[in-house]
Enzyme design. Structure first.
Site, mmCIF file in Angstrom:
data_model
loop_
_atom_site.group_PDB
_atom_site.id
_atom_site.type_symbol
_atom_site.label_atom_id
_atom_site.label_comp_id
_atom_site.label_asym_id
_atom_site.label_seq_id
_atom_site.Cartn_x
_atom_site.Cartn_y
_atom_site.Cartn_z
ATOM 1 N N HIS A 70 53.402 81.195 26.110
ATOM 2 C CA HIS A 70 54.256 82.440 26.805
ATOM 3 C C HIS A 70 55.628 82.540 26.418
ATOM 4 O O HIS A 70 56.251 81.464 26.411
ATOM 5 C CB HIS A 70 53.915 82.346 28.149
ATOM 6 N N TYR A 133 60.356 72.513 34.785
ATOM 7 C CA TYR A 133 61.189 73.394 34.459
ATOM 8 C C TYR A 133 62.166 74.069 35.280
ATOM 9 O O TYR A 133 61.796 74.537 36.342
ATOM 10 C CB TYR A 133 60.384 74.095 33.273
#
Length: 474
Positions: A70, A133
């Protein structure tokens, strides 16, 4: 196992902007500790100051959990809190590196910075893996996303565990091959003042590409009260402010003073607020008029400002505002010549019409052609030069306006003796209205710009080119 005792270090990859960090992990029988993201230490090594706004964690129970490729329109800083992954990154940005691939394993002693538009995916190699993240934007249904099939033959990623033996979502299985991917475009560049001399030069420099927007005052009132909601600002990476109030003598009148402060200060405050809030780089064009002209020798970027008149005061105020934006370039320039009414065109017209002018000979500087300013701005942005102030003029020996007028007459085939010198005081002695004070010395030192890798051409060469018959002036 997690590797202990590494030194903090950065490794570049074949994908531009994708960088890997080795992280120091300190452990003993009780467990371990690390500084996962440390801005002050990592920025000098090359980590962009990307301004994260959200921290996400994906916990994976089983070995072989595989997440699709992605690419989102924001930056990520990816690491592992527990466990180990095989990561694969594919450049899905529009440009020459489209389709480039990088793979590596991440454990708690390793992290990776993933720039906007680079496809991100992983496969877990240990149970109970926590993948974490940081991102510098929030998810939006209106943003542009791109996806790539995990089994794409062009990317040819060598997954440690074959894809037919792992759990993959149906959505990830049906993503397109590389030939069918819609690339992520660059963040948009907004150029204000697009119909002015510099605005037209910027059009010529940056071209008509979808991600560069040229705005006139009619289309975007940057001095107005509704700028914050005028655009989807998260889609913009740079604002180049080529709009300015430049009528230096009119600025000394009551109405002109208000107009100058609105155009050069209020508008800058609005742009600075938007740029700061959305992490946008602001390019602001300043002037030699921020100095009083009393210095002997060229002005540098660090010389203190001391403007003489209203116009110079508004430009100095604008500089101070622009400097508060974390990502800013302040472009100081002088004696600007471009596609429009200017001194050079006036002198050429007088020469052609048989008028013998008196021209000031006690002001010294260098001409700056708008094509040079536009090219220098483009260079600073592409080179990711250090943010700050840059003097931008054409190079060569400083001249007076009288010297330049004589050069115009000579280059257009007219007798230079028709040009007479006059002092600034005598030239304006019988002026009908207010006259702005001019700095006697407008010479700017361009060595800081040259140190970034851009060397401006000489003013004399550019003047010859500008006056060449048939040349499209800019």
């Amino acid at each position: 196992m997690t590797e202990y005792g590494k030194k903090l270090a950065i490794t570049e990859t074949p994908i531009p902007g994708l960088v890997v960090f080795d992280l120091p992990v300190h452990g003993d029988s009780r467990g371990w500790f690390k500084e996962n993201w440390q801005r002050e230490k990592m920025l000098p090594l090359g980590l962009p100051d990307f301004g994260p706004v959200q921290n996400n964690i994906s916990f994976n129970d089983a070995v072989g959990t595989t997440r699709g490729i992605h690419a989102e329109p924001w930056d990520k800083y990816v690491s592992v809190a527990t466990g180990r992954i095989f990561g694969a990154w594919v450049d899905l940005r529009e440009g020459p590196s489209f389709g480039a691939v990088y793979t590596t394993e991440l454990d708690p002693s390793k992290a990776i910075y993933v720039p906007r538009g680079v496809g991100n995916s992983y496969q877990t190699l240990e149970p109970d893996t926590a993948y974490t993240y940081l991102v510098n934007d929030h998810w939006s249904p209106d943003a542009a996303y791109s996806f790539l099939n995990l089994a794409d033959e062009t990317a040819a990623i060598e997954w440690p565990i074959p894809l037919d033996r792992v759990e993959i979502s149906e959505k990830d299985q049906n993503h397109p091959r590389l030939s069918g991917v819609t690339p992520i475009p660059p963040k948009r560049i907004l150029v204000t003042g697009a119909n002015g001399q510099l605005g037209r030069a910027l059009r010529e420099e940056f071209g008509d590409v979808p991600w560069v927007e040229y705005a006139t005052r009619d289309a975007l009132d940057i001095a107005g009260t509704e700028l914050d909601g005028a655009r989807r600002w998260r889609d913009y990476g740079t604002i180049i402010n080529a709009a300015a109030y430049t009528a230096v003598d009119r600025a000394e009148t009551a109405q002109g003073r208000a107009e100058a402060w609105a155009g050069n200060v209020t508008a800058l405050a609005n742009l600075a607020r938007v740029a700061t809030a959305h992490g946008i780089t602001l390019v602001h064009v300043s002037s030699d008029y921020v100095f009083d002209g009393t210095k002997e020798g060229p002005y540098t970027e660090t010389d203190p400002v001391s403007p003489l008149g209203v116009y110079g005061q508004t430009k100095a105020a604008g500089d101070a505002i622009a400097a508060t934006v974390p990502r800013h370039y302040i472009i100081r320039t002088s004696w600007v010549i471009g596609d429009g009414n200017n001194f050079v065109r006036t002198m050429a017209s007088l020469a052609e019409r048989g008028v013998d002018p008196k021209v000031v000979d006690d002001q010294t500087g260098r001409l700056t052609f708008t094509s040079t300013i536009a090219a220098a701005i483009h260079h600073l942005l592409d080179a990711r030069a250090a943010y700050g102030v840059y003097n931008v003029t054409n190079d060569g020996e400083p001249q007076s306006w009288y010297d330049i007028a004589r050069a115009v007459f000579e280059l257009t085939g007219h007798d230079v003796r028709r040009v007479s010198p006059v002092s600034t005081a005598d030239y304006f002695a019988n002026a009908a209205g207010p006259v702005a004070p001019r700095p006697a010395n407008s010479v700017l030192d361009v060595s800081t710009l040259v140190a970034t890798g851009y060397t401006p051409t000489t003013a004399g060469d550019e003047l010859s080119r500008y006056l060449r018959p048939g040349h499209e002036r800019g």
